[in-house]
Design a protein around this motif. Structure first.
Motif, short mmCIF file in Angstrom:
data_model
loop_
_atom_site.label_atom_id
_atom_site.label_comp_id
_atom_site.label_asym_id
_atom_site.label_seq_id
_atom_site.Cartn_x
_atom_site.Cartn_y
_atom_site.Cartn_z
N PHE A 167 0.61 -0.97 -0.22
CA PHE A 167 0.45 0.14 0.14
C PHE A 167 1.06 1.49 -0.03
O PHE A 167 1.91 1.38 1.08
CB PHE A 167 -1.32 0.27 1.20
N ILE B 153 1.09 5.15 0.19
CA ILE B 153 -0.04 5.94 0.32
C ILE B 153 1.31 7.30 0.01
O ILE B 153 0.91 8.30 0.81
CB ILE B 153 -0.76 5.59 1.41
N LEU C 145 12.96 3.50 0.22
CA LEU C 145 13.59 3.51 1.16
C LEU C 145 12.39 3.10 2.08
O LEU C 145 12.43 2.14 3.16
CB LEU C 145 13.49 5.16 1.64
N LEU D 248 13.01 -0.41 4.08
CA LEU D 248 12.57 -0.47 5.70
C LEU D 248 11.21 -1.97 5.76
O LEU D 248 11.54 -2.58 7.43
CB LEU D 248 12.04 1.06 6.27
N VAL E 81 9.08 -3.01 8.41
CA VAL E 81 8.23 -2.15 9.44
C VAL E 81 7.40 -0.87 8.25
O VAL E 81 7.37 -1.75 7.28
CB VAL E 81 8.61 -1.03 9.39
N VAL F 110 3.09 1.33 5.07
CA VAL F 110 2.01 2.98 5.26
C VAL F 110 2.30 3.86 5.94
O VAL F 110 2.52 5.46 5.77
CB VAL F 110 0.33 2.18 5.50
N ILE F 111 2.88 3.30 7.17
CA ILE F 111 3.29 3.98 8.10
C ILE F 111 4.45 5.26 7.61
O ILE F 111 4.49 6.40 7.52
CB ILE F 111 3.03 4.01 9.72
N ASN F 112 5.60 4.53 7.48
CA ASN F 112 7.09 5.46 6.19
C ASN F 112 5.93 6.29 5.59
O ASN F 112 6.97 7.28 5.42
CB ASN F 112 7.04 4.35 6.19
N ILE G 195 3.44 7.60 4.37
CA ILE G 195 2.91 8.77 5.23
C ILE G 195 4.03 9.59 5.94
O ILE G 195 3.92 11.47 5.56
CB ILE G 195 1.71 7.93 6.52
N MET G 196 4.32 9.47 6.65
CA MET G 196 5.69 10.11 7.58
C MET G 196 6.54 11.21 6.17
O MET G 196 6.90 12.10 6.16
CB MET G 196 6.82 9.09 8.23
N LEU G 197 7.02 10.07 5.10
CA LEU G 197 7.55 10.26 4.33
C LEU G 197 6.94 11.63 3.22
O LEU G 197 7.23 12.95 2.63
CB LEU G 197 8.40 9.30 3.15
N TRP H 257 5.28 13.84 4.75
CA TRP H 257 5.24 15.44 5.37
C TRP H 257 6.76 15.79 4.94
O TRP H 257 6.92 16.89 4.84
CB TRP H 257 4.46 15.55 6.79
N ILE H 258 7.82 14.99 5.17
CA ILE H 258 9.00 15.08 5.85
C ILE H 258 9.42 15.99 3.69
O ILE H 258 10.09 16.67 3.64
CB ILE H 258 10.22 13.79 5.56
N TYR I 16 8.53 20.06 3.26
CA TYR I 16 9.12 20.58 4.66
C TYR I 16 10.56 20.24 3.94
O TYR I 16 10.35 21.33 3.11
CB TYR I 16 9.27 19.94 5.42
#
Lengths: 351, 291
Positions: A77, A79, A124, A128, A134, A137-139, A141-143, A145-146, A149
């Motif tokens: 997935f 995202i 990446l 992971l 890991v 999905v979580i990673n 999402i975090m990527l 936002w990273i 910025y």
């Protein structure tokens, strides 16, 4: 490409039901849904100009839709389309405003750079997942936002243009030429259709496509079948991310001409998820559903202007379509005469 | 530059104010995820809470605003629960749909009711200190419920091994519905804080990713209320510092903005103490399915 038309029965029904349900919102706001939908239709397909605008929005949607669909087929997935869109777009833009080359080298080079940068970025999350387990999905999402910025920083600091509007203007030689004169529609449409064909071909006829699908059906069985899980997870996410990266590249090389200083998520990455779900993760289905979502995006603006209904009703329609497509039982609850075996999707596979 | 211009009491106040929504929403996320249901709809529910909180305060009073926000939040969470527990759809997809729906609905209503596409009129709210005190009390209460009561044990067990719980006669569905609704209430309350405490009006898409930072805080706090509280305070501090340093050219504010996400990835990768999500997370329970 579309072998089983029945497969699209649920999505089409879902679209109609979503339009009816959203119509209730329009009635509640004291307007006539038919007037609204007529404005929506005319605004997206009414004339050559609105059609070209719809197709313009279809370009990134096909790419992000393919991106999500390809990963889904491999049981992953992604995202992170929003982030990959920005990373790919920035890199393509960088090649576009830095180098001076003849067009026939400059454009492919910029698009390739966008693809590769976004691939690495998405890989990446794949690494992971494959190495450390890991969940992607979580990673991803975090990527997202990273990336937001990071690119905001880049276009406001090292790559800030004197005009203060963002990055420097992309050189003429890297801009995607118009497909129809007097419109913003660019040749990206043709490239995207070729890419759709390539994705379809990979999935259908290549050994790699076979491995991707095997992984999607059952990672355990795929591993017994000597399919390299680590390599494939990284490669699937890399390819998926690259497609979203091209979407971003085309947006900056074909529509905006520079990377603007005030950045936010384009929404194409998230819409890609809806596109893939409605298109049943099938490349041809993705093209058709992109056309629908592109029309909603374009027509929504016209509807707001001509029928005084907030274009945000489009978001409501989109959300309803997603819910109805992933939970077809709801359709059967509303329309009890439809009897079919349930086929809910659970995309997250057990680790 | 004088460092005391940056590091002073008002920075601490500002950090506290910015961590309140994260504390509340991450606590909600913990309840939902410990029971085995991923809830990325926190972002959308927060936005709905902010809008309906403002609406209740506009037509009645601030307390009515909070009640309305919480009602809408629990109904939305119930929708997420129905989709993920009853219809066994993918929980991430359901969360995304709710997030898209929340943006669409709040903007649609903002335009319909106030003929505005940017922000609502000013409304009355409560002082942020009330929310801060409530948030701390709720974290302690959440910690107590999860780790010192039979209900908490059941919640954690359902998330770790639903089949074992089923054999023991624990009603998995009931626990999961309850936890998802709790998460909706807390996320909506944190949203109401945004429009009736942090600011005193609703602005378009005002949750601005805080639901996702709350998820990051939940993971960074290793799915424990006290841990998530520390993480939220830390992320709130990074946010306050970022606002303070904007335009001063010392540390790029974008770097501070991305800290929560970078830290979450590092923690998940196990570089500083591995974080383990609940074992059954994201998997709908189907009693007819063998293992």
């Amino acid at each position: 490409m579309l072998k089983n038309w029945k497969e699209f029965f649920i999505p089409i029904l879902a679209i109609f039901l979503a339009l009816i349900l959203a119509g209730i919102f329009i009635i509640l706001s004291g307007k006539n849904p038919l007037t609204a939908y007529k404005a929506l239709y005319l605004g997206s397909f009414g004339n050559i100009y609105s059609l070209s605008e719809t197709l313009l929005k279809t370009i990134p949607l096909i790419l992000t839709g393919l991106s999500v669909a390809f990963a889904f087929r491999g049981g992953l997935f992604n995202i992170g389309g929003e982030g990959q869109f920005l990373i790919g777009g920035f890199t393509a833009g960088f090649v576009g405003f830095t180098f001076s080359l003849p067009s026939f080298i400059h454009i492919p080079l910029a698009l390739l750079a966008g693809f590769l940068a976004a691939s690495l970025y998405a890989a990446l999350a794949g690494y992971l997942k494959a190495r450390l387990g890991v969940h992607e999905v979580i990673n991803t999402i975090m990527l997202n936002w990273i990336a937001l910025y990071l690119v905001t920083y880049l276009v406001n600091n090292p790559f800030k243009d004197l005009s203060g509007m963002g990055s420097p203007l992309i050189k003429e030689s890297a801009l995607l030429p118009a497909l129809i004169p007097q419109s913003r529609l660019h040749i990206g449409l043709l490239i995207v259709l070729i890419l759709t064909f390539i994705v379809w071909y990979i999935l259908k006829y290549t050994p790699w496509g076979y491995e991707v699908k095997a992984l999607g059906f059952s990672p355990k069985a795929a591993e017994y079948g000597k399919i390299n899980l680590v390599k494939n997870i990284v490669l699937i996410l890399a390819f998926s991310g690259g497609l979203a990266g091209i979407a971003g590249s085309m947006e900056y090389l074909g529509v905006l001409g520079r990377i603007p200083s005030t950045l936010w998520f384009s929404g194409y990455g998230f819409d890609g998820i809806a596109v893939a779900l409605v298109g049943k993760n099938n490349p041809a289905g993705v093209v058709l559903s992109s056309l629908l979502f592109g029309a909603l995006r374009t027509g929504g603006n016209i509807m707001q202007r001509d029928a005084q209904i907030s274009k945000d009703i489009v978001g409501i329609i989109q959300a309803l379509v997603i819910i109805l497509v992933v939970a077809p039982e709801i359709i059967r609850t509303i329309l009890p005469f439809l009897k079919r075996k349930s086929e809910n999707i659970c995309l997250i596979n057990n680790p | 530059m004088n460092l005391s211009e940056i590091f002073n009491f008002s920075l601490i106040y500002s950090a506290l104010r910015l961590s309140i929504p994260l504390i509340l929403a991450s606590l909600g996320g913990i309840f939902s995820e410990l029971s085995g249901v991923v809830n990325i709809a926190l972002e959308g529910i927060m936005l709905l809470g902010a809008f309906f909180g403002m609406l209740g305060s506009y037509y009645f009073n601030p307390l009515a605003g909070i009640i309305l926000a919480v009602i809408i939040g629990s109904l939305t969470a119930l929708m997420h629960a129905l989709l993920s527990i009853k219809y066994r759809t993918d929980q991430i997809v359901s969360g995304i749909a709710i997030n898209i729906f929340a943006v669409g609905l709040t903007n649609f209503l903002l335009f319909l009711l106030f003929k505005q596409s940017g922000h609502s009129p000013e409304v009355k709210g409560f002082s942020w200190i009330i929310y801060a005190v409530l948030a701390f009390i709720l974290v302690i209460l959440g910690h107590f419920i999860l780790f010192y009561t039979p209900l908490g044990l059941r919640i954690r067990a359902v998330g770790e091994h639903p089949r074992a719980c089923d054999t023991l006669g624990i009603n998995i569905y009931k626990i999961r519905y309850l936890c998802v609704i709790i998460s909706g209430i807390l996320a909506a309350f944190s949203g109401a804080y945004l429009s009736l405490g942090h600011l005193s009006s609703f602005t378009r898409e005002m949750s601005a990713g805080r639901g996702f930072i709350a998820i990051a805080a939940m993971i960074f706090g290793k799915w424990k209320p006290i841990g998530a509280l520390y993480a939220s305070l830390f992320f709130g501090f990074a946010d306050a510092l970022q606002l303070r340093l904007m335009g001063k050219g010392m540390i790029p504010p974008e770097f501070l903005n991305s800290l929560p996400y970078i830290f979450t990835m590092i923690v998940l990768a196990g570089v500083i103490g591995k974080a383990h999500p609940p074992a059954s997370i994201g998997i709908p329970y189907n009693p007819e399915e063998g293992e």
